[in-house]
Design an enzyme around this catalytic site. Structure first.
Site, PDB file in Angstrom:
ATOM      1  N   ARG A 130       0.846  -1.192   0.000  1.00 15.25           N
ATOM      2  CA  ARG A 130       0.000   0.000   0.000  1.00 15.25           C
ATOM      3  C   ARG A 130       0.883   1.243   0.000  1.00 15.25           C
ATOM      4  O   ARG A 130       1.684   1.438   0.913  1.00 15.25           O
ATOM      5  CB  ARG A 130      -0.911   0.005   1.235  1.00 15.25           C
ATOM      6  CG  ARG A 130      -1.729   1.273   1.304  1.00 15.25           C
ATOM      7  CD  ARG A 130      -2.634   1.378   2.533  1.00 15.25           C
ATOM      8  NE  ARG A 130      -3.245   2.697   2.483  1.00 15.25           N
ATOM      9  CZ  ARG A 130      -3.441   3.498   3.524  1.00 15.25           C
ATOM     10  NH1 ARG A 130      -3.118   3.112   4.751  1.00 15.25           N
ATOM     11  NH2 ARG A 130      -3.962   4.694   3.366  1.00 15.25           N
ATOM     12  N   HIS A 175      -3.330  11.020   0.557  1.00 12.25           N
ATOM     13  CA  HIS A 175      -2.814  10.786   1.910  1.00 12.25           C
ATOM     14  C   HIS A 175      -2.234  12.118   2.426  1.00 12.25           C
ATOM     15  O   HIS A 175      -1.054  12.223   2.726  1.00 12.25           O
ATOM     16  CB  HIS A 175      -1.774   9.667   1.901  1.00 12.25           C
ATOM     17  CG  HIS A 175      -1.535   9.034   3.249  1.00 12.25           C
ATOM     18  ND1 HIS A 175      -1.662   7.683   3.474  1.00 12.25           N
ATOM     19  CD2 HIS A 175      -1.168   9.570   4.438  1.00 12.25           C
ATOM     20  CE1 HIS A 175      -1.377   7.413   4.752  1.00 12.25           C
ATOM     21  NE2 HIS A 175      -1.073   8.539   5.352  1.00 12.25           N
ATOM     22  N   GLU A 220      -7.827   8.321   6.115  1.00 13.33           N
ATOM     23  CA  GLU A 220      -8.165   8.930   7.396  1.00 13.33           C
ATOM     24  C   GLU A 220      -8.776  10.321   7.283  1.00 13.33           C
ATOM     25  O   GLU A 220      -8.181  11.314   7.711  1.00 13.33           O
ATOM     26  CB  GLU A 220      -6.916   9.002   8.297  1.00 13.33           C
ATOM     27  CG  GLU A 220      -6.307   7.649   8.580  1.00 13.33           C
ATOM     28  CD  GLU A 220      -5.320   7.675   9.738  1.00 13.33           C
ATOM     29  OE1 GLU A 220      -4.980   8.775  10.208  1.00 13.33           O
ATOM     30  OE2 GLU A 220      -4.903   6.600  10.180  1.00 13.33           O
ATOM     31  N   ASN A 363      -7.900   1.849   9.464  1.00 11.63           N
ATOM     32  CA  ASN A 363      -6.610   2.054  10.131  1.00 11.63           C
ATOM     33  C   ASN A 363      -6.865   2.006  11.630  1.00 11.63           C
ATOM     34  O   ASN A 363      -7.722   2.740  12.133  1.00 11.63           O
ATOM     35  CB  ASN A 363      -6.014   3.425   9.797  1.00 11.63           C
ATOM     36  CG  ASN A 363      -5.503   3.514   8.368  1.00 11.63           C
ATOM     37  OD1 ASN A 363      -5.517   2.523   7.635  1.00 11.63           O
ATOM     38  ND2 ASN A 363      -5.051   4.687   7.975  1.00 11.63           N
ATOM     39  N   TYR A 365      -4.925   1.628  15.645  1.00  9.84           N
ATOM     40  CA  TYR A 365      -3.695   1.577  16.432  1.00  9.84           C
ATOM     41  C   TYR A 365      -3.914   1.325  17.915  1.00  9.84           C
ATOM     42  O   TYR A 365      -3.134   0.642  18.547  1.00  9.84           O
ATOM     43  CB  TYR A 365      -2.922   2.899  16.286  1.00  9.84           C
ATOM     44  CG  TYR A 365      -2.292   3.097  14.925  1.00  9.84           C
ATOM     45  CD1 TYR A 365      -0.993   2.674  14.674  1.00  9.84           C
ATOM     46  CD2 TYR A 365      -2.994   3.702  13.894  1.00  9.84           C
ATOM     47  CE1 TYR A 365      -0.404   2.845  13.428  1.00  9.84           C
ATOM     48  CE2 TYR A 365      -2.419   3.873  12.641  1.00  9.84           C
ATOM     49  CZ  TYR A 365      -1.123   3.445  12.416  1.00  9.84           C
ATOM     50  OH  TYR A 365      -0.564   3.607  11.191  1.00  9.84           O
ATOM     51  N   GLU A 420      -3.857  -0.153   7.929  1.00 12.26           N
ATOM     52  CA  GLU A 420      -2.715   0.274   8.761  1.00 12.26           C
ATOM     53  C   GLU A 420      -2.876  -0.298  10.151  1.00 12.26           C
ATOM     54  O   GLU A 420      -3.978  -0.262  10.710  1.00 12.26           O
ATOM     55  CB  GLU A 420      -2.640   1.801   8.920  1.00 12.26           C
ATOM     56  CG  GLU A 420      -2.042   2.534   7.762  1.00 12.26           C
ATOM     57  CD  GLU A 420      -1.990   4.049   8.003  1.00 12.26           C
ATOM     58  OE1 GLU A 420      -1.863   4.487   9.159  1.00 12.26           O
ATOM     59  OE2 GLU A 420      -2.090   4.779   7.003  1.00 12.26           O
TER      60      GLU A 420
HETATM   61  C1  PNW Z   1      -1.821   7.503  10.515  1.00  8.82           C
HETATM   62  N1  PNW Z   1      -3.548   9.995  16.268  1.00  8.82           N
HETATM   63  O1  PNW Z   1      -1.926   8.760  11.145  1.00  8.82           O
HETATM   64  C2  PNW Z   1      -1.423   7.845   9.092  1.00  8.82           C
HETATM   65  O2  PNW Z   1      -2.269   7.314   8.105  1.00  8.82           O
HETATM   66  C3  PNW Z   1       0.010   7.597   8.796  1.00  8.82           C
HETATM   67  O3  PNW Z   1       0.417   8.411   7.713  1.00  8.82           O
HETATM   68  C4  PNW Z   1       0.837   7.810  10.036  1.00  8.82           C
HETATM   69  O4  PNW Z   1       2.216   7.775   9.791  1.00  8.82           O
HETATM   70  C5  PNW Z   1       0.426   6.724  11.015  1.00  8.82           C
HETATM   71  O5  PNW Z   1      -0.963   6.703  11.242  1.00  8.82           O
HETATM   72  C6  PNW Z   1       1.133   6.810  12.356  1.00  8.82           C
HETATM   73  O6  PNW Z   1       0.819   8.002  13.025  1.00  8.82           O
HETATM   74  C7  PNW Z   1      -2.313   8.983  12.430  1.00  8.82           C
HETATM   75  O7  PNW Z   1      -3.051  11.028  16.825  1.00  8.82           O
HETATM   76  C8  PNW Z   1      -1.877  10.158  13.028  1.00  8.82           C
HETATM   77  O8  PNW Z   1      -4.379   9.283  16.879  1.00  8.82           O
HETATM   78  C9  PNW Z   1      -2.286  10.494  14.295  1.00  8.82           C
HETATM   79  C10 PNW Z   1      -3.140   9.643  14.984  1.00  8.82           C
HETATM   80  C11 PNW Z   1      -3.581   8.453  14.404  1.00  8.82           C
HETATM   81  C12 PNW Z   1      -3.162   8.128  13.124  1.00  8.82           C
END
Ligand code: PNW
Length: 526
Positions: A130, A175, A220, A363, A365, A420
């Protein structure tokens, strides 16, 4: 119980029970830890809750294993090929420039390292890669008035190299690196951008669509709109934008996505036969106190404001969800506005937006604890959760399964691709990134439970990120890569971290971590 602590007297208290030393009767009261310890004794240990048990098994056949990057994060702003400026060029912290002229920073210099990048992907044995396309590299002023063939040619060469290695491209159109020329006329706040985005998308379908079978319109939208990542206001310390602007931006993002989807669906799908959809980011939200109804509702509001903002119109009925409409209207009126800050879609717009998806791109995390606070909720994390290199990212694998199941239930069981998932580190260089292996192992196992135990229609998983790169407002200090990049060496050499080997084993075994079921391949350490 609390007692006489030698030279320190009665100040440090080690007790499972509190003793009131001001009361002549010295009453004892059990602390929470006393209750917990009693439970351990009763169980003769700490039984693992059923949902925390590791699940041994494999993903369905043809599951996609991928790894991701984004154009600005690996190419930087290098523009000697004729690329136009993007809104990110002014934030560049890249430690390395090719020269001191005006050609921009190079980040990982992926523009000149197709061969190295594809080698890494081959070592990982991913089925997919990707990446995103830089809008201003293809269209320097954002419009189709002038096409930069040199820029387009870079992506053509990359795609050809991937296909030659039997790796399928997954291409994101946007992006966050908006052409500065479009920002100058209002960017995503100006509704003419819907047409601009559609023209940009059409050019890519025409020129790359015979080779690209998986498109992601927007990455996002929440962060693009609310945190300012896609609208030229992101900078260290500025994370959330006030007022009406984010909702206007969100409105135009949704319309732009819908137009690109219809264009592909009506004009290109029949001959190109690919998939096109959107990637939405979301945390999982757990109520801070699960026995408190207000916290339960706060967690639900948090999800509706974060994921539901975009998912509800696209995956449900073409309109914003009721939770957002109600809250934003109430707040707007309370602040003396005549109408809601959240714009409305017309009936025909709703019809146009509804159902504009081929899959659900996610995505994910981390997880937050939500509690009752106005707008949309208060959030915090649990002190016992493992940290990462990013303040917002705690290691909370359990939330991944819950979010996947929630999407299945809320949006009528769509096919899901995780586009992601990953973890960062900061500080001293260390190739032995045990924390990243632990993160992927536990998150992938939760995804496996979602598939096997909850029946979630998960089709693919993508690790963020292939290599250390430009992490937006925080620059190069937070590193998400499976490969390390040495930014102090002008050649920007890439080296696999331990997690790269681990991920290739996971792929080789289709998600299983049982060593005896399949043999592991090794990535040579160069
Ligand atoms: C994503 N938060 O961004 C993006 O799609 C990527 O480009 C980035 O490098 C990756 O996650 C890691 O950060 C985010 O603050 C940026 O919760 C900030 C947040 C979550 C995702």
């Amino acid at each position: 119980m609390d007692n006489f602590e030698w030279l320190n007297g009665y100040d440090p208290t080690f007790g499972l029970h509190q003793v009131d030393f001001d009361n002549p009767n010295r009453p004892r009261t059990p602390k929470r830890s006393a209750v917990y310890y009693a439970e351990i004794i009763r169980n003769n240990g700490i039984p693992l809750p059923k949902e925390d048990e590791f699940l041994y098994g494999e993903f369905p056949k043809n599951f996609w294993w991928s790894v991701a990057t984004a154009a600005y994060q690996i190419e930087g702003g290098w523009r000697a090929d004729g690329k136009g400026l993007s809104i990110w060029d002014k934030f560049s912290h890249t430690p390395l420039k090719i020269s001191n002229d005006d050609t921009g920073d190079v980040a990982c210099d992926s523009y000149h390292k197709i061969e190295e990048d594809v080698e890494m992907l081959k070592s990982l044995k991913v089925s997919h890669y990707r990446f995103s396309i830089s809008w201003s590299r293809i269209l320097p002023d954002g419009t189709t008035r002038y096409i930069n063939e040199m820029g387009l040619n870079y992506y053509e060469r990359l795609i050809d190299a991937l296909l030659a290695a039997k790796i399928m491209p997954q291409v994101t159109l946007y992006h966050w690196d908006l052409p500065q020329a479009l920002q100058n006329v209002g960017g995503w706040e100006n509704d003419t951008i819907v047409q601009r985005f559609k023209e940009y998308a059409e050019l890519l379908f025409q020129r790359l669509g015979d080779k690209v079978k998986f498109w992601i319109t927007l990455n996002e939208p929440y962060n693009a709109a609310y945190c300012g990542y896609g609208v030229g206001t992101a900078a260290p310390g500025i994370s959330v934008r006030p007022g009406r602007a984010p909702y206007v931006v969100g409105h135009n993002l949704i319309k732009a996505h819908a137009e690109a989807w219809h264009l592909y669906n009506e004009t290109y799908r029949a001959k190109q036969g690919g998939l096109i959809s959107i990637t939405i980011n979301s945390d999982w939200a757990e109520p801070r106190n699960p026995h408190n109804q207000e916290d339960v509702e706060a967690a639900r509001r948090y999800l509706q404001f974060l994921l539901g903002w975009f998912a509800h119109p696209i995956f449900k009925n073409g309109d914003y969800n009721e939770v957002m409409k109600k809250r934003i209207l109430e707040r707007s009126l309370a602040q003396g506005l005549k109408q809601s800050r959240l714009p409305e879609f017309t009936e025909s717009e709703k019809q146009r937006i509804k159902g504009t998806y081929d899959y659900f791109g996610l995505n994910h995390y981390t997880t937050v604890l939500a509690y009752n606070l106005n707008y949309p909720a208060g959030v915090m994390s649990d002190r016992s959760w493992l940290n990462s290199g990013s303040v917002w990212l705690k290691v909370t694998p359990f939330g991944f399964r819950k979010l996947l199941r929630w999407i299945k239930e809320e949006y009528n069981d769509p096919p899901i691709y995780v586009t992601e998932n990953g973890v960062s580190e900061r500080g001293a260089f260390n190739l032995n990134d045990t924390w990243r292996t632990h993160y992927h192992r536990s998150y992938i196992n939760e995804a496996l439970k979602a598939v096997v135990l909850d029946g979630v229609d998960l089709r693919g998983y993508t690790a963020w990120s292939l290599m250390d790169n430009f992490e937006w407002a925080v620059g190069f200090d937070e590193r998400f890569g499976l490969y390390h990049v040495n930014f102090t060496d002008p050649n920007l050499p890439r080296r696999p971290k331990a997690s790269a080997r681990f991920y290739s084993q996971i792929i080789n075994c289709n998600g299983s971590t049982e060593a005896h079921v399949c043999s592991y391949s090794q990535i040579p350490s160069s």
